[in-house]
Motif scaffolding. Structure first.
Motif, PDB file in Angstrom:
ATOM      1  N   TYR A  92       0.369   5.943 -45.871  1.00 19.73           N
ATOM      2  CA  TYR A  92      -0.878   6.305 -45.194  1.00 19.73           C
ATOM      3  C   TYR A  92      -0.740   6.027 -43.705  1.00 19.73           C
ATOM      4  N   GLN A  93      -0.927   7.043 -42.891  1.00 19.10           N
ATOM      5  CA  GLN A  93      -0.834   6.921 -41.430  1.00 19.10           C
ATOM      6  C   GLN A  93       0.469   6.263 -40.992  1.00 19.10           C
ATOM      7  N   ASP A  94       1.525   6.549 -41.739  1.00 20.15           N
ATOM      8  CA  ASP A  94       2.846   6.000 -41.421  1.00 20.15           C
ATOM      9  C   ASP A  94       2.829   4.472 -41.385  1.00 20.15           C
ATOM     10  N   GLY A  95       1.947   3.896 -42.208  1.00 21.62           N
ATOM     11  CA  GLY A  95       1.905   2.442 -42.315  1.00 21.62           C
ATOM     12  C   GLY A  95       1.037   1.745 -41.293  1.00 21.62           C
ATOM     13  N   ILE A  96       0.269   2.501 -40.503  1.00 22.39           N
ATOM     14  CA  ILE A  96      -0.618   1.897 -39.503  1.00 22.39           C
ATOM     15  C   ILE A  96      -1.966   1.579 -40.149  1.00 22.39           C
ATOM     16  N   LYS A 100      -8.054   6.510 -37.764  1.00 24.90           N
ATOM     17  CA  LYS A 100      -7.132   7.528 -37.268  1.00 24.90           C
ATOM     18  C   LYS A 100      -6.676   7.244 -35.840  1.00 24.90           C
ATOM     19  N   ASP A 101      -7.471   6.460 -35.111  1.00 27.35           N
ATOM     20  CA  ASP A 101      -7.099   6.114 -33.736  1.00 27.35           C
ATOM     21  C   ASP A 101      -6.170   4.902 -33.674  1.00 27.35           C
ATOM     22  N   GLY A 102      -5.812   4.364 -34.854  1.00 29.46           N
ATOM     23  CA  GLY A 102      -4.904   3.222 -34.897  1.00 29.46           C
ATOM     24  C   GLY A 102      -5.571   1.879 -34.709  1.00 29.46           C
ATOM     25  N   ASN A 103      -6.895   1.878 -34.550  1.00 27.93           N
ATOM     26  CA  ASN A 103      -7.620   0.621 -34.366  1.00 27.93           C
ATOM     27  C   ASN A 103      -8.068   0.051 -35.710  1.00 27.93           C
ATOM     28  N   SER A 104      -8.001  -1.261 -35.833  1.00 27.52           N
ATOM     29  CA  SER A 104      -8.462  -1.933 -37.048  1.00 27.52           C
ATOM     30  C   SER A 104      -9.257  -3.175 -36.670  1.00 27.52           C
ATOM     31  N   PHE A 105     -10.249  -3.495 -37.495  1.00 32.69           N
ATOM     32  CA  PHE A 105     -11.151  -4.615 -37.232  1.00 32.69           C
ATOM     33  C   PHE A 105     -10.699  -5.854 -38.004  1.00 32.69           C
ATOM     34  N   TRP A 106     -10.783  -7.016 -37.333  1.00 34.27           N
ATOM     35  CA  TRP A 106     -10.251  -8.261 -37.895  1.00 34.27           C
ATOM     36  C   TRP A 106     -11.210  -9.423 -37.693  1.00 34.27           C
ATOM     37  N   ILE A 159     -12.506  -7.462 -27.987  1.00 33.85           N
ATOM     38  CA  ILE A 159     -13.850  -7.243 -28.514  1.00 33.85           C
ATOM     39  C   ILE A 159     -14.046  -5.740 -28.720  1.00 33.85           C
ATOM     40  N   PRO A 160     -14.511  -5.318 -29.884  1.00 38.39           N
ATOM     41  CA  PRO A 160     -14.718  -3.883 -30.117  1.00 38.39           C
ATOM     42  C   PRO A 160     -15.699  -3.282 -29.109  1.00 38.39           C
ATOM     43  N   SER A 161     -15.382  -2.083 -28.650  1.00 36.73           N
ATOM     44  CA  SER A 161     -16.241  -1.397 -27.675  1.00 36.73           C
ATOM     45  C   SER A 161     -17.300  -0.533 -28.346  1.00 36.73           C
ATOM     46  N   GLY A 162     -17.120  -0.281 -29.651  1.00 37.54           N
ATOM     47  CA  GLY A 162     -18.030   0.621 -30.345  1.00 37.54           C
ATOM     48  C   GLY A 162     -17.597   2.072 -30.273  1.00 37.54           C
ATOM     49  N   ASN A 163     -16.490   2.327 -29.579  1.00 37.80           N
ATOM     50  CA  ASN A 163     -15.939   3.684 -29.507  1.00 37.80           C
ATOM     51  C   ASN A 163     -14.836   3.912 -30.538  1.00 37.80           C
ATOM     52  N   GLU A 164     -14.479   2.858 -31.272  1.00 36.54           N
ATOM     53  CA  GLU A 164     -13.400   2.954 -32.246  1.00 36.54           C
ATOM     54  C   GLU A 164     -13.784   3.890 -33.398  1.00 36.54           C
ATOM     55  N   ASP A 165     -12.784   4.498 -33.989  1.00 41.70           N
ATOM     56  CA  ASP A 165     -13.007   5.400 -35.119  1.00 41.70           C
ATOM     57  C   ASP A 165     -13.753   4.688 -36.248  1.00 41.70           C
ATOM     58  N   GLY A 166     -13.455   3.408 -36.446  1.00 46.00           N
ATOM     59  CA  GLY A 166     -14.069   2.656 -37.536  1.00 46.00           C
ATOM     60  C   GLY A 166     -15.423   2.054 -37.218  1.00 46.00           C
ATOM     61  N   ALA A 167     -15.919   2.216 -36.003  1.00 48.98           N
ATOM     62  CA  ALA A 167     -17.236   1.674 -35.640  1.00 48.98           C
ATOM     63  C   ALA A 167     -18.324   2.555 -36.254  1.00 48.98           C
ATOM     64  N   ASN A 168     -19.201   1.940 -37.054  1.00 44.97           N
ATOM     65  CA  ASN A 168     -20.256   2.713 -37.703  1.00 44.97           C
ATOM     66  C   ASN A 168     -21.624   2.390 -37.098  1.00 44.97           C
ATOM     67  N   SER A 169     -22.672   2.816 -37.766  1.00 43.96           N
ATOM     68  CA  SER A 169     -24.024   2.641 -37.224  1.00 43.96           C
ATOM     69  C   SER A 169     -24.456   1.180 -37.185  1.00 43.96           C
ATOM     70  N   GLU A 184     -15.727 -10.667 -34.875  1.00 43.41           N
ATOM     71  CA  GLU A 184     -14.771  -9.616 -35.197  1.00 43.41           C
ATOM     72  C   GLU A 184     -14.042  -9.188 -33.931  1.00 43.41           C
ATOM     73  N   GLY A 185     -12.796  -8.811 -34.122  1.00 40.99           N
ATOM     74  CA  GLY A 185     -11.990  -8.303 -33.021  1.00 40.99           C
ATOM     75  C   GLY A 185     -11.259  -7.056 -33.478  1.00 40.99           C
ATOM     76  N   VAL A 186     -10.703  -6.332 -32.536  1.00 39.28           N
ATOM     77  CA  VAL A 186      -9.988  -5.105 -32.878  1.00 39.28           C
ATOM     78  C   VAL A 186      -8.557  -5.178 -32.346  1.00 39.28           C
ATOM     79  N   MET A 187      -7.624  -4.735 -33.193  1.00 40.67           N
ATOM     80  CA  MET A 187      -6.220  -4.627 -32.791  1.00 40.67           C
ATOM     81  C   MET A 187      -5.757  -3.195 -33.032  1.00 40.67           C
ATOM     82  N   LYS A 188      -4.741  -2.796 -32.304  1.00 38.33           N
ATOM     83  CA  LYS A 188      -4.269  -1.414 -32.379  1.00 38.33           C
ATOM     84  C   LYS A 188      -2.822  -1.357 -32.867  1.00 38.33           C
ATOM     85  N   ASN A 189      -2.568  -0.362 -33.705  1.00 43.08           N
ATOM     86  CA  ASN A 189      -1.217  -0.069 -34.198  1.00 43.08           C
ATOM     87  C   ASN A 189      -0.576  -1.251 -34.927  1.00 43.08           C
ATOM     88  N   ILE A 190      -1.351  -1.872 -35.807  1.00 47.73           N
ATOM     89  CA  ILE A 190      -0.800  -2.908 -36.675  1.00 47.73           C
ATOM     90  C   ILE A 190      -0.042  -2.204 -37.802  1.00 47.73           C
TER      91      ILE A 190
END
Length: 203
Positions: A92-96, A100-106, A159-169, A184-190
């Protein structure tokens, strides 16, 4: 009663309805109580940030104080963790991990330890604590992913900006979940392929 106290009261009752004992409820509420406060620069507020549509929200550095951002980052110095319903896979997503933007919440790893202890394998409790919709987890496995302090330092966490693909309402500015008020924090391309994480079944 202040808005903050009202939110804590509501969470306390939700935890009670989920069958979480008072000791566990205290542990969960202490996560937010002991966390650094969200500090806005002059002229900014949560309401103003939320008035912008996803994709057009300001960078976090524009409206939070530098000290607030630094203290938030420090909470992840011992590693980061996340819970998800999908088994980590390199197909899935080449293991990322994440959207889809490569961001994940932690979450900070210590907080994930408390959540896992209090949830005690109960998916309904995980739903309440993590802010998932009722029934979202069903009876399926829940996976916990852990990123070491070295991975967090190398990849960086923000700190998440709220523009991430995974940011919901439910997203709110400041690096806190809503309504649970967990850090919560966000990291990219884990990457699973690169060995950025370890994982196991949490329930």
């Amino acid at each position: 009663m202040s808005a903050e106290d009202a939110q804590k009261y509501a969470q306390w009752n939700k935890y009670a309805e989920a069958g979480i004992e008072p000791e566990g409820r205290v542990k969960l509420l202490e996560i937010s109580e002991k966390a650094p406060k969200v500090e806005y620069q002059d002229g900014w507020s949560a309401e103003e940030i939320l008035s912008d549509a996803k994709g057009n929200r300001q960078p976090v550095e524009d409206y939070l104080t530098a000290d607030s951002i630094a203290q938030h980052k420090q909470q992840f110095s011992n590693g980061a963790s996340r819970f998800q319903v999908f088994e980590p896979s390199t197909s899935y997503q080449d293991g990322i991990i994440g959207g889809k933007d490569g961001n994940s919440f932690w979450l900070p790893q210590e907080h994930a330890d408390i959540i896992q202890e209090v949830a005690n394998g109960d998916n309904r409790r995980y739903e309440i604590i993590l802010g998932f919709d009722d029934g979202y987890l069903g009876n399926q496995p829940l996976y916990r992913l852990d990123a070491s302090s070295e991975t967090v330092a190398q990849k960086g966490i923000s700190i998440p900006s709220g523009n991430e693909d995974g940011a919901n309402s439910w997203w709110r500015p400041g690096g806190r979940t809503y309504p649970g008020d967990m850090l919560e924090g966000v990291m990219k391309n884990i990457s699973i392929k690169e060995g950025d994480i370890t994982w196991n079944i949490a329930n």
